[in-house]
Motif scaffolding. Structure first.
Motif, PDB file in Angstrom:
ATOM      1  N   ARG B 185      46.184  56.643  37.908  1.00  0.00           N
ATOM      2  CA  ARG B 185      46.446  57.388  39.146  1.00  0.00           C
ATOM      3  C   ARG B 185      45.186  58.062  39.652  1.00  0.00           C
ATOM      4  O   ARG B 185      44.862  58.031  40.835  1.00  0.00           O
ATOM      5  N   VAL B 186      44.462  58.689  38.699  1.00  0.00           N
ATOM      6  CA  VAL B 186      43.264  59.421  39.101  1.00  0.00           C
ATOM      7  C   VAL B 186      42.232  58.467  39.687  1.00  0.00           C
ATOM      8  O   VAL B 186      41.657  58.722  40.742  1.00  0.00           O
ATOM      9  N   SER B 187      42.047  57.340  39.026  1.00  0.00           N
ATOM     10  CA  SER B 187      41.008  56.421  39.514  1.00  0.00           C
ATOM     11  C   SER B 187      41.394  55.873  40.890  1.00  0.00           C
ATOM     12  O   SER B 187      40.558  55.735  41.767  1.00  0.00           O
ATOM     13  N   ARG B 188      42.692  55.606  41.091  1.00  0.00           N
ATOM     14  CA  ARG B 188      43.119  55.115  42.396  1.00  0.00           C
ATOM     15  C   ARG B 188      42.846  56.160  43.481  1.00  0.00           C
ATOM     16  O   ARG B 188      42.363  55.848  44.568  1.00  0.00           O
ATOM     17  N   GLN B 189      43.131  57.397  43.138  1.00  0.00           N
ATOM     18  CA  GLN B 189      42.914  58.465  44.127  1.00  0.00           C
ATOM     19  C   GLN B 189      41.439  58.602  44.460  1.00  0.00           C
ATOM     20  O   GLN B 189      41.072  58.783  45.624  1.00  0.00           O
ATOM     21  N   VAL B 190      40.609  58.554  43.422  1.00  0.00           N
ATOM     22  CA  VAL B 190      39.175  58.680  43.651  1.00  0.00           C
ATOM     23  C   VAL B 190      38.717  57.564  44.570  1.00  0.00           C
ATOM     24  O   VAL B 190      37.973  57.769  45.527  1.00  0.00           O
ATOM     25  N   LEU B 191      39.232  56.368  44.298  1.00  0.00           N
ATOM     26  CA  LEU B 191      38.869  55.204  45.101  1.00  0.00           C
ATOM     27  C   LEU B 191      39.254  55.422  46.561  1.00  0.00           C
ATOM     28  O   LEU B 191      38.470  55.224  47.474  1.00  0.00           O
ATOM     29  N   MET B 192      40.475  55.854  46.775  1.00  0.00           N
ATOM     30  CA  MET B 192      40.958  56.069  48.143  1.00  0.00           C
ATOM     31  C   MET B 192      40.167  57.160  48.833  1.00  0.00           C
ATOM     32  O   MET B 192      39.856  57.072  50.008  1.00  0.00           O
ATOM     33  N   ASN B 193      39.877  58.184  48.102  1.00  0.00           N
ATOM     34  CA  ASN B 193      39.135  59.293  48.657  1.00  0.00           C
ATOM     35  C   ASN B 193      37.780  58.821  49.151  1.00  0.00           C
ATOM     36  O   ASN B 193      37.329  59.187  50.234  1.00  0.00           O
ATOM     37  N   ALA B 194      37.155  57.973  48.355  1.00  0.00           N
ATOM     38  CA  ALA B 194      35.845  57.445  48.726  1.00  0.00           C
ATOM     39  C   ALA B 194      35.952  56.654  50.020  1.00  0.00           C
ATOM     40  O   ALA B 194      35.156  56.804  50.943  1.00  0.00           O
ATOM     41  N   LYS B 195      36.982  55.812  50.124  1.00  0.00           N
ATOM     42  CA  LYS B 195      37.176  55.019  51.337  1.00  0.00           C
ATOM     43  C   LYS B 195      37.338  55.918  52.546  1.00  0.00           C
ATOM     44  O   LYS B 195      36.753  55.703  53.592  1.00  0.00           O
ATOM     45  N   GLU B 196      38.145  56.921  52.350  1.00  0.00           N
ATOM     46  CA  GLU B 196      38.445  57.860  53.431  1.00  0.00           C
ATOM     47  C   GLU B 196      37.169  58.481  53.965  1.00  0.00           C
ATOM     48  O   GLU B 196      36.928  58.563  55.155  1.00  0.00           O
ATOM     49  N   GLU B 197      36.355  58.907  53.017  1.00  0.00           N
ATOM     50  CA  GLU B 197      35.116  59.570  53.422  1.00  0.00           C
ATOM     51  C   GLU B 197      34.219  58.623  54.181  1.00  0.00           C
ATOM     52  O   GLU B 197      33.515  59.021  55.098  1.00  0.00           O
ATOM     53  N   ASP B 198      34.262  57.360  53.782  1.00  0.00           N
ATOM     54  CA  ASP B 198      33.450  56.373  54.489  1.00  0.00           C
ATOM     55  C   ASP B 198      33.897  56.216  55.936  1.00  0.00           C
ATOM     56  O   ASP B 198      33.110  56.146  56.860  1.00  0.00           O
ATOM     57  N   SER B 199      35.202  56.169  56.138  1.00  0.00           N
ATOM     58  CA  SER B 199      35.719  55.820  57.448  1.00  0.00           C
ATOM     59  C   SER B 199      35.471  56.916  58.485  1.00  0.00           C
ATOM     60  O   SER B 199      34.984  56.632  59.570  1.00  0.00           O
ATOM     61  N   ASP B 200      35.815  58.150  58.203  1.00  0.00           N
ATOM     62  CA  ASP B 200      35.527  59.179  59.212  1.00  0.00           C
ATOM     63  C   ASP B 200      34.570  60.222  58.648  1.00  0.00           C
ATOM     64  O   ASP B 200      34.781  60.761  57.568  1.00  0.00           O
ATOM     65  N   ASP B 201      33.566  60.482  59.394  1.00  0.00           N
ATOM     66  CA  ASP B 201      32.508  61.343  58.874  1.00  0.00           C
ATOM     67  C   ASP B 201      32.917  62.797  58.829  1.00  0.00           C
ATOM     68  O   ASP B 201      32.692  63.483  57.840  1.00  0.00           O
ATOM     69  N   GLU B 202      33.496  63.264  59.956  1.00  0.00           N
ATOM     70  CA  GLU B 202      33.902  64.680  59.915  1.00  0.00           C
ATOM     71  C   GLU B 202      35.406  64.768  59.676  1.00  0.00           C
ATOM     72  O   GLU B 202      36.186  64.248  60.461  1.00  0.00           O
ATOM     73  N   PRO B 203      35.773  65.377  58.570  1.00  0.00           N
ATOM     74  CA  PRO B 203      37.214  65.488  58.280  1.00  0.00           C
ATOM     75  C   PRO B 203      37.910  66.367  59.301  1.00  0.00           C
ATOM     76  O   PRO B 203      37.342  67.329  59.816  1.00  0.00           O
ATOM     77  N   LYS B 204      39.111  65.977  59.592  1.00  0.00           N
ATOM     78  CA  LYS B 204      39.872  66.726  60.591  1.00  0.00           C
ATOM     79  C   LYS B 204      40.120  68.141  60.099  1.00  0.00           C
ATOM     80  O   LYS B 204      40.414  68.359  58.932  1.00  0.00           O
ATOM     81  N   GLN B 205      39.991  69.071  61.027  1.00  0.00           N
ATOM     82  CA  GLN B 205      40.239  70.449  60.603  1.00  0.00           C
ATOM     83  C   GLN B 205      41.749  70.663  60.464  1.00  0.00           C
ATOM     84  O   GLN B 205      42.535  70.232  61.296  1.00  0.00           O
ATOM     85  N   LEU B 206      42.092  71.354  59.401  1.00  0.00           N
ATOM     86  CA  LEU B 206      43.504  71.613  59.178  1.00  0.00           C
ATOM     87  C   LEU B 206      43.975  72.681  60.151  1.00  0.00           C
ATOM     88  O   LEU B 206      43.405  73.761  60.216  1.00  0.00           O
ATOM     89  N   GLU B 207      44.964  72.373  60.903  1.00  0.00           N
ATOM     90  CA  GLU B 207      45.512  73.440  61.728  1.00  0.00           C
ATOM     91  C   GLU B 207      46.942  73.113  62.094  1.00  0.00           C
ATOM     92  O   GLU B 207      47.376  71.961  62.102  1.00  0.00           O
ATOM     93  N   ARG B 208      47.671  74.178  62.348  1.00  0.00           N
ATOM     94  CA  ARG B 208      49.065  73.989  62.717  1.00  0.00           C
ATOM     95  C   ARG B 208      49.311  74.812  63.968  1.00  0.00           C
ATOM     96  O   ARG B 208      49.103  76.013  63.981  1.00  0.00           O
ATOM     97  N   MET B 209      49.749  74.165  64.993  1.00  0.00           N
ATOM     98  CA  MET B 209      49.986  74.896  66.240  1.00  0.00           C
ATOM     99  C   MET B 209      51.395  75.460  66.231  1.00  0.00           C
ATOM    100  O   MET B 209      52.321  74.825  65.755  1.00  0.00           O
ATOM    101  N   SER B 210      51.504  76.660  66.745  1.00  0.00           N
ATOM    102  CA  SER B 210      52.852  77.223  66.836  1.00  0.00           C
ATOM    103  C   SER B 210      53.337  77.110  68.269  1.00  0.00           C
ATOM    104  O   SER B 210      52.544  77.022  69.207  1.00  0.00           O
TER     105      SER B 210
END
Lengths: 329, 446
Positions: B185-210
């Motif tokens: 599980r851990v290795s799969r997550q690490v793998l996915m995380n790496a892909k994610e980072e490759d695809s979009d450079d700036e991570p979306k800011q977490l926010e919740r609109m009310s």
């Protein structure tokens, strides 16, 4: 009759010890012993109502029997009659006219014992204002005229003890539940009360006000404490209180204080004072209005399991027998 | 399984608490049908018999009764909830056997602790380890590791497995299997995380609109920020995050242990715990309770003089301990005011109990109950003397009954034998007169 209540505010003579053993400390106060006591622990005692001439005492026991004695003026007791259940008798009481005795037993029956004919019939019916089913999940109110319960009220827990003074009934249940019933017209639940005590309920007794109406109850717990609780007090914080009883004198810090269960409470019919009996083998008299202890007895070799006053408060009876507080398994 | 039955449990599905070992479908069926109209008397009777058994048990494996009682409760009350008494039961059972070393690595007992564990899991696991409860059981390490994993610290989860291997926890193949699953599980997550980072450079800011501003209560003019980000939101997401990593978990920040260079304070340490942790433990310079009157103060300080005027009390200024009840409570019992309850966790209670025990041993407490308190209060509900005594009485009666029945059976047997004997005699002798005589003599003989 040996008088030990020299306190004038509490002019009570004492009589009656069911001593089943013949050791020295089983009757330290030399009270009058009742002749031919039951073979096992006594669970309940009741004196006849004022409508009957003389004094008759009934006692139910774990030997499955209910016995009746006549208590004569000199304090001597004459065994009169006996009835059997097929299980231990838990409670017994008189009808208002003194002609009948109602008994409730572990054999899941209640009986009505007609003393004139000495006939006991197993009744599926009990006079509703006299008897409450004990150790059941529900309270049943019975009418002597019909074979079915007049009314059945569901309770949240097992009933441990109850008392009835028309038109009020109090039931104390397991898990420290307290329910007050109103019996006029149709019996109905009047109120549920948060327990004033922190430990398991063991006994309850209703007391009356000056107009002879039930106004509150005394509740005894398994850990040496009694609560006086009024139903509608003008000042709840001040009028309701609890007091410690049936404990060893170990108030000094070197030895721990031994705490015993309060097995029964009985109110004096005239003075309104109360008697408590405990597993420590003592009985005590208390004045709830002055909040003082009037008298404590010598220690008996066995717990006291039941007590009662006669109708005019001249005689106090108590039963000394094993109460299962120290189970050996 | 009948179709109607299937439909029935489908209807109540959301009320069924999941169980690690699953549920017996027939028991579930029964429980669901019964629960529609309160407790049936069968349930009450069954519970009562378990309660009695707890108290009357005389053998050398008292845990067995508890184990059966708890399993029965789990199966019979699929909704869980207060009336099942499950938490009380688990707590009582867990605390009852803390002193009994022979149960510490009993799978049933370890299981019970894992079930009991609800509010502060990590503390309890650490406590269990310190006490040696389950430290030779694979299931203990698996549960602990899963807890770490749920909280997002896979490194610690792995360390827990290492600890388990070090102790040679049984069964080992189960431990290995779960450890491998974790690694996968851990290795799969690490793998996915790496892909994610490759695809979009700036991570979306977490926010919740009310949709609207939150209203404030009271006099304070505090304003709740409209956009809420940070740990509050994150923890919300983490709670719902499944153990298995999948694509929706892109915001789940996975800790990369390769970047981790220095041994920080987050390193899990397996130092022994003397007692379960709690806030009071950490306090220093704590004064012990003492009798103040021993210091010469025999007279209480006079109470402050009462003011002669009636202080004005605002109507709304009542203590907010109880919800205001406008309906007469004796009339309406549907809604009752909620009582303010003390906030305490099972672990704290456990600790208090242990401390009390420790303290009472040398000093001896101020009060001592002169009755069988343990026996009255051992189960989920209390018993009174008469109940115990009546149970004894009933047992005795039933034993007598059994004896009586046995006697009856044996007499029946002899009668039967006599019949057979007579029958054979009758066959031999055709003459009726002599037959009768034989009959009688036969009876005499038997």
């Amino acid at each position: 009759m040996s008088l030990f209540g020299t306190n004038t505010g509490f002019g009570t003579g004492g009589t009656g010890v069911f001593g089943s053993t013949t050791t020295d400390s089983h009757n330290p106060m030399k009270d009058v012993e009742v002749s031919s006591p039951p073979d096992d622990s006594i669970s309940c005692l009741a004196f006849s109502p004022p409508t009957l001439p003389g004094n008759f005492l009934i006692g139910g026991s774990w030997a499955n029997d209910v016995r009746c004695w006549e208590v004569q003026d000199n304090g001597q007791t004459v065994p009169k009659a006996q009835q059997m259940h097929t299980g231990p008798v838990l409670d017994a009481c008189w009808s208002d006219d003194g002609s009948k005795v109602f008994t409730a037993s572990c054999d899941k029956t209640a009986k009505m014992w007609d003393l004139n004919s000495n006939q006991a019939m197993q009744i599926a019916q009990l006079c509703y204002d006299r008897q409450l089913g004990q150790n059941t999940e529900g309270t049943l109110f019975w009418d002597t005229r019909s074979p079915n319960p007049m009314m059945s009220l569901q309770m949240p827990e097992r009933c441990y003890c109850a008392d009835v003074v028309y038109p009020m009934a109090v039931v104390a249940t397991a898990e420290r539940g307290l329910i007050v019933y109103h019996l006029e017209n149709q019996p109905s639940e009047f109120r549920r009360i948060d327990s004033p005590l922190k430990h398991q309920h063991r006994c309850v007794a209703i007391f009356k006000d000056k107009q002879n109406k039930p106004t509150g109850f005394a509740l005894g717990s398994i850990e040496g404490r009694v609560a006086i609780h009024y139903i509608n007090p003008p000042n709840p914080a001040k009028d309701n209180f609890t007091f410690k009883c049936h404990r060893s004198n170990g108030t000094n810090t070197s030895t721990p204080q031994d705490i015993y269960a309060v097995n029964a409470i009985s109110f004096h019919p005239v003075h309104g004072t109360l008697a408590t009996v405990g597993s420590d083998g003592r009985f005590s008299f208390w004045d709830k209005d002055a909040r003082t202890k009037l008298k404590t007895s010598e220690q008996l070799d066995q717990p006291i399991t039941a007590c009662c006053f006669n109708h005019n408060g001249n005689i106090f009876a108590y039963a000394s027998s094993y109460d299962w507080s120290k189970v050996q398994i | 399984m009948a179709e109607g039955g299937d439909a029935e449990w489908e209807l109540c599905k959301e009320n069924i608490q999941p169980l690690r070992r699953g549920r017996d479908i027939s028991v579930l069926q029964e429980a669901l049908t019964q629960h529609q109209d309160g407790f049936s008397s069968a349930i009450i009777r069954q519970r009562q018999s378990f309660e009695t058994e707890l108290r009357m048990y005389d053998g050398d494996d008292p845990l067995d009764v508890w184990d059966r009682y708890i399993n029965w409760t789990e199966q019979t009350f699929p909704q869980g909830g207060k009336e099942s008494n499950l938490t009380t039961l688990l707590e009582r059972a867990a605390t009852r056997f803390t002193e009994e070393k022979k149960y510490h690595n009993d799978p049933r007992y370890v299981d019970l602790w894992i079930k009991f564990n609800c509010s502060e899991p990590l503390d309890i696991y650490r406590y269990m380890q310190a006490q040696g409860i389950g430290d030779l059981q694979a299931s203990f390490y698996i549960a602990w590791s899963e807890e770490y994993e749920n909280q997002g610290s896979c490194r610690k989860a792995d360390l827990v497995y290492q600890e388990g291997f070090k102790k040679f926890a049984e069964p080992q193949d189960k431990l290995t299997q779960f450890h491998k699953a974790l690694q996968a599980r851990v290795s799969r997550q690490v793998l996915m995380n790496a892909k994610e980072e490759d695809s979009d450079d700036e991570p979306k800011q977490l926010e919740r609109m009310s949709l609207a501003d939150l209203k404030h209560r009271g006099k304070k003019k505090a304003i709740v920020p409209v956009n809420r980000t940070g740990t509050a939101v994150k923890s919300l997401q983490l709670q719902g995050a499944p153990v298995l990593g999948n694509a929706t978990n892109s915001r789940f920040v996975i800790f990369d242990e390769n970047k981790f260079t220095d041994e920080g304070p987050s390193e899990p340490r397996f130092e022994p715990w003397a007692a379960p942790p709690s806030s009071s433990r950490a306090k220093e310079n704590e004064q012990k309770l003492q009798k103040w009157c021993d210091y010469g103060h025999t007279v209480m300080a006079p109470p402050a003089a009462k003011p002669t005027f009636q202080p004005f009390v605002e109507e709304s200024d009542q203590p907010p301990t109880m919800t205001p009840c406008k309906i007469n409570p004796s009339v309406n019992t549907v809604l009752s005011a909620r009582k303010p309850c003390r906030e305490e966790t099972p672990l704290k209670r456990l600790q208090e109990r242990q401390q009390q025990q420790k303290e009472t041993e040398p000093e001896k407490g101020q009060e001592r109950s002169m009755y069988c308190k343990e026996l009255l209060l051992s189960g989920a509900t209390e018993f009174c003397f008469e109940e115990l005594r009546a149970e004894r009485y009933r047992q005795k009666m039933s034993q007598d009954d059994v004896k009586g029945q046995k006697n009856a059976v044996t007499t029946n047997m002899t009668l039967l034998n006599a019949d057979l004997l007579l029958h054979s005699l009758c066959c031999l002798i055709p003459d009726t007169k002599s037959r009768k005589q034989y009959l009688y003599s036969g009876l005499d003989r038997t």
